[in-house]
Motif scaffolding. Sequence first.
Motif, PDB file in Angstrom:
ATOM      1  N   THR A   1       0.335  -0.945  -0.398  1.00 47.27           N
ATOM      2  CA  THR A   1      -0.157   0.065  -0.428  1.00 47.27           C
ATOM      3  C   THR A   1       0.739   1.409   0.082  1.00 47.27           C
ATOM      4  O   THR A   1       1.932   1.116   0.677  1.00 47.27           O
ATOM      5  CB  THR A   1      -1.262   0.193   0.901  1.00 47.27           C
ATOM      6  OG1 THR A   1      -1.712  -1.134   1.054  1.00 47.27           O
ATOM      7  CG2 THR A   1      -1.965   1.160   1.213  1.00 47.27           C
TER       8      THR A   1
ATOM      9  N   ILE B   1       0.231  -2.709 -10.125  1.00 54.90           N
ATOM     10  CA  ILE B   1       0.532  -2.032  -9.187  1.00 54.90           C
ATOM     11  C   ILE B   1      -0.889  -1.246  -9.690  1.00 54.90           C
ATOM     12  O   ILE B   1      -1.208  -0.579 -11.150  1.00 54.90           O
ATOM     13  CB  ILE B   1       1.476  -0.604  -9.156  1.00 54.90           C
ATOM     14  CG1 ILE B   1       2.397  -1.479  -9.140  1.00 54.90           C
ATOM     15  CG2 ILE B   1       1.054   0.354  -8.188  1.00 54.90           C
ATOM     16  CD1 ILE B   1       2.459  -1.984  -7.443  1.00 54.90           C
ATOM     17  N   TYR B   2      -1.890  -1.038  -9.205  1.00 55.76           N
ATOM     18  CA  TYR B   2      -3.622  -0.678  -9.081  1.00 55.76           C
ATOM     19  C   TYR B   2      -3.427   0.601  -8.404  1.00 55.76           C
ATOM     20  O   TYR B   2      -3.640   0.902  -6.849  1.00 55.76           O
ATOM     21  CB  TYR B   2      -4.665  -1.478  -8.880  1.00 55.76           C
ATOM     22  CG  TYR B   2      -4.479  -2.251 -10.325  1.00 55.76           C
ATOM     23  CD1 TYR B   2      -5.016  -2.206 -11.729  1.00 55.76           C
ATOM     24  CD2 TYR B   2      -3.521  -3.403  -9.558  1.00 55.76           C
ATOM     25  CE1 TYR B   2      -4.925  -3.210 -11.691  1.00 55.76           C
ATOM     26  CE2 TYR B   2      -3.098  -4.519 -11.000  1.00 55.76           C
ATOM     27  CZ  TYR B   2      -4.159  -4.489 -12.115  1.00 55.76           C
ATOM     28  OH  TYR B   2      -3.618  -6.237 -12.227  1.00 55.76           O
ATOM     29  N   SER B   3      -3.782   1.942  -9.429  1.00 58.46           N
ATOM     30  CA  SER B   3      -4.468   3.191  -7.883  1.00 58.46           C
ATOM     31  C   SER B   3      -5.909   3.424  -7.937  1.00 58.46           C
ATOM     32  O   SER B   3      -6.952   2.583  -8.773  1.00 58.46           O
ATOM     33  CB  SER B   3      -3.882   4.717  -8.589  1.00 58.46           C
ATOM     34  OG  SER B   3      -2.582   3.936  -9.412  1.00 58.46           O
TER      35      SER B   3
ATOM     36  N   LYS C   1       4.162   5.236  -7.353  1.00 61.16           N
ATOM     37  CA  LYS C   1       3.696   3.808  -7.559  1.00 61.16           C
ATOM     38  C   LYS C   1       4.799   3.524  -7.819  1.00 61.16           C
ATOM     39  O   LYS C   1       5.511   2.067  -7.546  1.00 61.16           O
ATOM     40  CB  LYS C   1       3.208   4.216  -9.211  1.00 61.16           C
ATOM     41  CG  LYS C   1       1.335   4.591  -8.582  1.00 61.16           C
ATOM     42  CD  LYS C   1       1.189   4.349 -10.099  1.00 61.16           C
ATOM     43  CE  LYS C   1       1.351   5.350 -10.654  1.00 61.16           C
ATOM     44  NZ  LYS C   1       0.170   5.311 -12.233  1.00 61.16           N
TER      45      LYS C   1
ATOM     46  N   ARG D   1      -1.854   8.421  -2.056  1.00 57.69           N
ATOM     47  CA  ARG D   1      -1.624   9.421  -4.001  1.00 57.69           C
ATOM     48  C   ARG D   1      -0.913  10.253  -3.087  1.00 57.69           C
ATOM     49  O   ARG D   1      -0.527  10.942  -2.018  1.00 57.69           O
ATOM     50  CB  ARG D   1      -3.192   9.497  -4.099  1.00 57.69           C
ATOM     51  CG  ARG D   1      -4.314   8.266  -3.961  1.00 57.69           C
ATOM     52  CD  ARG D   1      -3.256   7.589  -5.087  1.00 57.69           C
ATOM     53  NE  ARG D   1      -3.509   8.283  -6.388  1.00 57.69           N
ATOM     54  CZ  ARG D   1      -4.094   8.152  -7.841  1.00 57.69           C
ATOM     55  NH1 ARG D   1      -5.679   7.266  -7.363  1.00 57.69           N
ATOM     56  NH2 ARG D   1      -4.069   8.725  -8.325  1.00 57.69           N
TER      57      ARG D   1
ATOM     58  N   HIS E   1      -3.002   3.510  -3.585  1.00 61.71           N
ATOM     59  CA  HIS E   1      -2.085   2.773  -4.585  1.00 61.71           C
ATOM     60  C   HIS E   1      -1.976   0.738  -3.888  1.00 61.71           C
ATOM     61  O   HIS E   1      -1.399   1.334  -3.245  1.00 61.71           O
ATOM     62  CB  HIS E   1      -0.799   3.194  -4.449  1.00 61.71           C
ATOM     63  CG  HIS E   1      -0.752   4.465  -6.119  1.00 61.71           C
ATOM     64  ND1 HIS E   1      -1.008   5.184  -6.952  1.00 61.71           N
ATOM     65  CD2 HIS E   1       0.245   5.744  -4.990  1.00 61.71           C
ATOM     66  CE1 HIS E   1      -1.298   6.238  -7.259  1.00 61.71           C
ATOM     67  NE2 HIS E   1       0.079   6.713  -6.611  1.00 61.71           N
ATOM     68  N   GLN E   2      -2.738  -0.097  -4.559  1.00 61.85           N
ATOM     69  CA  GLN E   2      -2.277  -1.551  -4.293  1.00 61.85           C
ATOM     70  C   GLN E   2      -1.546  -1.895  -5.050  1.00 61.85           C
ATOM     71  O   GLN E   2      -1.602  -1.773  -6.254  1.00 61.85           O
ATOM     72  CB  GLN E   2      -3.419  -1.296  -4.244  1.00 61.85           C
ATOM     73  CG  GLN E   2      -4.727  -0.862  -3.520  1.00 61.85           C
ATOM     74  CD  GLN E   2      -4.477  -1.057  -1.577  1.00 61.85           C
ATOM     75  OE1 GLN E   2      -5.477  -1.180  -1.039  1.00 61.85           O
ATOM     76  NE2 GLN E   2      -3.409  -1.243  -1.176  1.00 61.85           N
TER      77      GLN E   2
ATOM     78  N   ASP F   1       2.869  11.422  -7.876  1.00 57.67           N
ATOM     79  CA  ASP F   1       1.698   9.706  -7.896  1.00 57.67           C
ATOM     80  C   ASP F   1       3.019   9.121  -8.667  1.00 57.67           C
ATOM     81  O   ASP F   1       2.603   7.798  -8.880  1.00 57.67           O
ATOM     82  CB  ASP F   1       0.390   9.712  -8.702  1.00 57.67           C
ATOM     83  CG  ASP F   1      -0.663   9.960  -8.175  1.00 57.67           C
ATOM     84  OD1 ASP F   1      -0.276   9.461  -7.106  1.00 57.67           O
ATOM     85  OD2 ASP F   1      -1.621   8.983  -8.468  1.00 57.67           O
ATOM     86  N   ASP F   2       2.907   9.407  -9.968  1.00 57.93           N
ATOM     87  CA  ASP F   2       3.999   8.073 -10.638  1.00 57.93           C
ATOM     88  C   ASP F   2       5.199   8.161  -9.738  1.00 57.93           C
ATOM     89  O   ASP F   2       5.464   6.724  -9.751  1.00 57.93           O
ATOM     90  CB  ASP F   2       4.374   8.766 -11.960  1.00 57.93           C
ATOM     91  CG  ASP F   2       3.967   8.999 -12.896  1.00 57.93           C
ATOM     92  OD1 ASP F   2       2.218   8.615 -12.804  1.00 57.93           O
ATOM     93  OD2 ASP F   2       3.643   9.905 -13.470  1.00 57.93           O
TER      94      ASP F   2
END
Length: 423
Positions: free
Chosen positions: A240, A295-297, A254, A243, A302-303, A250-251
Amino acid sequence: MVQLDDKKVFIDKALQWADQFQILAIFDSNSHSEKYAEYDLVIAADYIDLLETNFKDAFGKLEKFKNKHQGWLFGGLGYDLKNDIESLKSENPDYLEFPDCFFFVPKHILLIRGNTLEVQSDQINLYQEIQNFKNPILDYDQQEQKIIRQRFSKDEYIRQVKDIQNRISAGDIYETNFCMEFYGESPILPLTTFHRLNNSSDAPFSAYFRWFDKYIICASPERFLAKRSLKLISQPIKGTAKRGNTPEEDDLLKDTLYNNPKERQENVMIVDLVRNDLTKCAKSGTVRVEELFGIYSFKQVHQMISTIVCEIKEQESIVNILKSTFPMGSMTGAPKIKAMELMEFYERSKRGIYSGAIGYITPEDDFDFNVVIRSILYNATNQYFSFHAGSAITYYADAEKEYEECLLKIGALVKALNGKLEG
């Protein structure tokens, strides 16, 4: 089939219409386009028959209930069903009093894909009844602030984590999911709270479930298990990150999450555990990792999510598949049984439906169940609301960072309740 002119307006009316029944289930994908999604929204309201039981022979009772009813079933599997599967116990306090296993056969079903609505009901004019339904959602901002307490202070939490790490050093376990409860004692408006939470979280496995006086208000990002024809899909979350305030930040967050050795270690341990669970009901040689460290936002976080699939062996029953893989590895640890035993010792409240699963079984014997996390649980009779948060504890975990991760995970829940957190 009905083509919806204004999907959002109809859904708002449908949620309010469904909320009049003592038993209902709503599952909202929030239009996330993941490859295994079948519906944008599912609503099941009122019941023809139901099953409610504690953990003792719960899966046997569910098997009989499933054999009796070959159509749609909706329901929940509480975490403490572990005691029906293994020689374990749950003796921590339980203030919510959810049943360990609860399923119902619905009277009315609404299925939405895109702008197409399918109604399954003996009530001929149901669509028009929903269209005419008027019961506006109340403005929750006008409600008084909720005081939210926690079972562990920060210092107590850190001490427990360090003690767990001593057990890891001793070789008792490799990883575990240590959870703590946040709670309050005041009335809430369940549907309004769901409306606020769902708007702020936009999760792919969101749900609103009522079982008489008990409510699950859920913004889960995690699928426990789905069946599509002869294929099983499990998508555990481990990893986890918050954001960012800008696209560039953000990038970076991630990338940092994806390359973090600790997060990868946690994730791959659970992937291995899930692979092992799936072998119990899979055709030999068919268990495989479809995606590792995805990686999903989402709006809040982010997870890191991995996807494990298999082909089901012949003559395997739906209920036995669920029993073979429950509880989900992402909420237990490794080795699974020892981790569950230790968390019963270290945690201070019964998990109940938290870190269990809610979902549905279709007439075609497909199913989809989420993991009950990021969820507010509410007992309307005693006006007690509660939510848990957990994080993965390994040898290399930083106790203070794990505590902060728990607070990150509950941020949207506190906001939905108009809450104020007290230590």
